[in-house]
Every structure is written in C-alpha cells, then in structure tokens.
Design a protein around this motif. Sequence first.
Motif, PDB file in Angstrom:
ATOM      1  N   UNK A   1      63.584  67.143  83.006  1.00 35.65           N
ATOM      2  CA  UNK A   1      64.274  67.078  81.715  1.00 35.65           C
ATOM      3  C   UNK A   1      65.368  66.010  81.678  1.00 35.65           C
ATOM      4  N   UNK A   2      65.713  65.418  82.840  1.00 31.31           N
ATOM      5  CA  UNK A   2      66.686  64.320  82.842  1.00 31.31           C
ATOM      6  C   UNK A   2      66.025  62.967  82.605  1.00 31.31           C
ATOM      7  N   UNK A   3      64.695  62.942  82.523  1.00 26.28           N
ATOM      8  CA  UNK A   3      63.993  61.678  82.271  1.00 26.28           C
ATOM      9  C   UNK A   3      64.117  61.291  80.801  1.00 26.28           C
ATOM     10  N   UNK A   4      64.524  60.069  80.558  1.00 28.41           N
ATOM     11  CA  UNK A   4      64.632  59.576  79.184  1.00 28.41           C
ATOM     12  C   UNK A   4      63.406  58.783  78.759  1.00 28.41           C
ATOM     13  N   UNK A   5      62.632  58.292  79.754  1.00 31.60           N
ATOM     14  CA  UNK A   5      61.421  57.532  79.466  1.00 31.60           C
ATOM     15  C   UNK A   5      60.312  57.951  80.413  1.00 31.60           C
ATOM     16  N   UNK A   6      59.068  57.830  79.949  1.00 31.56           N
ATOM     17  CA  UNK A   6      57.905  58.178  80.755  1.00 31.56           C
ATOM     18  C   UNK A   6      56.981  56.963  80.818  1.00 31.56           C
ATOM     19  N   UNK A   7      56.323  56.766  81.974  1.00 32.77           N
ATOM     20  CA  UNK A   7      55.534  55.561  82.181  1.00 32.77           C
ATOM     21  C   UNK A   7      54.141  55.864  82.728  1.00 32.77           C
ATOM     22  N   UNK A   8      53.193  55.009  82.337  1.00 37.70           N
ATOM     23  CA  UNK A   8      51.888  54.918  82.992  1.00 37.70           C
ATOM     24  C   UNK A   8      51.909  53.649  83.837  1.00 37.70           C
ATOM     25  N   UNK A   9      50.847  53.411  84.611  1.00 37.47           N
ATOM     26  CA  UNK A   9      50.756  52.164  85.367  1.00 37.47           C
ATOM     27  C   UNK A   9      50.874  50.964  84.428  1.00 37.47           C
ATOM     28  N   UNK A  10      50.184  51.046  83.302  1.00 34.99           N
ATOM     29  CA  UNK A  10      50.157  49.923  82.367  1.00 34.99           C
ATOM     30  C   UNK A  10      51.517  49.666  81.735  1.00 34.99           C
ATOM     31  N   UNK A  11      52.185  50.716  81.263  1.00 36.03           N
ATOM     32  CA  UNK A  11      53.469  50.516  80.585  1.00 36.03           C
ATOM     33  C   UNK A  11      54.565  50.096  81.556  1.00 36.03           C
ATOM     34  N   UNK A  12      54.509  50.604  82.798  1.00 37.34           N
ATOM     35  CA  UNK A  12      55.501  50.198  83.798  1.00 37.34           C
ATOM     36  C   UNK A  12      55.290  48.730  84.185  1.00 37.34           C
ATOM     37  N   UNK A  13      54.042  48.350  84.344  1.00 39.83           N
ATOM     38  CA  UNK A  13      53.726  46.951  84.657  1.00 39.83           C
ATOM     39  C   UNK A  13      54.202  46.026  83.546  1.00 39.83           C
ATOM     40  N   UNK A  14      53.964  46.405  82.294  1.00 34.50           N
ATOM     41  CA  UNK A  14      54.388  45.588  81.161  1.00 34.50           C
ATOM     42  C   UNK A  14      55.902  45.445  81.121  1.00 34.50           C
ATOM     43  N   UNK A  15      56.607  46.538  81.409  1.00 34.43           N
ATOM     44  CA  UNK A  15      58.066  46.496  81.431  1.00 34.43           C
ATOM     45  C   UNK A  15      58.566  45.453  82.427  1.00 34.43           C
ATOM     46  N   UNK A  16      57.981  45.442  83.604  1.00 29.73           N
ATOM     47  CA  UNK A  16      58.415  44.526  84.655  1.00 29.73           C
ATOM     48  C   UNK A  16      58.068  43.077  84.336  1.00 29.73           C
ATOM     49  N   UNK A  17      56.845  42.840  83.898  1.00 27.03           N
ATOM     50  CA  UNK A  17      56.401  41.473  83.605  1.00 27.03           C
ATOM     51  C   UNK A  17      57.164  40.887  82.417  1.00 27.03           C
ATOM     52  N   UNK A  18      57.341  41.684  81.371  1.00 24.70           N
ATOM     53  CA  UNK A  18      58.013  41.196  80.168  1.00 24.70           C
ATOM     54  C   UNK A  18      59.484  40.870  80.397  1.00 24.70           C
TER      55      UNK A  18
END
Length: 212
Positions: A123-140
């Motif tokens: 419940x302390x997580x503010x964001x949730x990620x899949x492999x694809x969305x985490x990869x996009x976050x890093x690359x972008x």
Amino acid sequence: ILDIGCHSSKLAKILKETKNCKITAIDKSEDMKNDSSFEEYISYDLDDGLPDMDYNRYDYILLLDVIEHLKNPEKFMLELKKKVDKNPKLRIIASTGNVGFLIIRLMLLFGSFNYGEKGILDKTHTRLFTFSSFKNLLIQNGFNIEASSGVPAPIPLITGNNFLGKFLLKVNKFLIFISKSVFSYQIYFKIKPQISIDFLLDEAKSKANDER
C-alpha cells in the motif's frame, strides 16, 4: 557503490564483507547515520530529488525497489540522469515489482485488486510497473538497458526453506525462462546513462590537446 533508498544496512554488510565494497547510502531514515556498514550515510527524502554530491566517483548505483515508492519517478530518473551522464563507467542496478505477475493477472481476472502490507501491491507503492513500462521509463529519461531478467517469487518465505519451497522456486525460475513478463515476481534491469554530447565534446578536445 551508491545505494539509493537503502532501507536498511543488510545488503551493505554483505557487500562490505564479501566484496570489500565501499558504500554510500541515501535514505530518509535517521536511524542508520552511525552504522559502520556505510562509508557515508545521507538522510534525504527522495521525493525532494537527490542531494548535491559527486556522483561521478561511483562505479555502481543501486536503485532496488525504490522507484515504485516515489511520487514522480519520471522526474527522479531525469534528475539522476543529469547527475551521472558524465560518468561512462557507471552501471545502475534497478529493480521493482512486476504488476504483470501471473498471480496479479489472476486476481484481476476474478475482479480482485487489493493492496496489502507488502509485496507487489504494497500500500506504500505509488506506481506499478510491467517490464515494458519500466523499460520505457528508463529509456525515455536517458538510460540504456544493458541486461534484464526476472526475479522469482519469494516462495521459501511462505513454505519454509524446505524441499517443497526449493522445488517450487526452481519451477518458477523455469517458467521465467519461458515468459519473464508473466512469471517474474520482480523486474531487474542493469542500465547505464546515455553519455551527453557535451561530455563527448570535452573528451574529444582533451584528447586533441594531449596529442599536440
């Protein structure tokens, strides 16, 4: 090593004892300031960004299960990129929970999505990620992916460190080999910053001056 969002000194102790690493840690807790496992400990709230310090002296940055707790992961990663983009030797180890994990998918199939005290839906997580969305976050935000892998569920914590737990863990690892996006409990990336044009130009000028 710079451990961002270290949470505790457990990992630092292991790295210091087994690899003779020198570790600087950043976390908002005040409780670890005098912990001998760290060469330096900085108390800082990562939702306010990153403290001013020399980020170019580190070989590795650990960003383990941190990004999902931040209010603005994009802003944080962009700031981190600006601080490390003149450090070509740097490698960053980043991990987060995989909301695409099979159990979460099954929960959604049956109309259930309940936050809890720990795990992927902490419940302390503010964001949730899949492999694809985490990869996009890093690359972008200016990072290159060097390696990625899936981490199995902590089954022995539930079953105990017995034959059943070890067997199910091996099964989970095999299934990750088949489809890491579905069967990984956590996401693991090894990344490096994209080197800035200014840094490359400075390096070229320096090399030219040395040759004269």
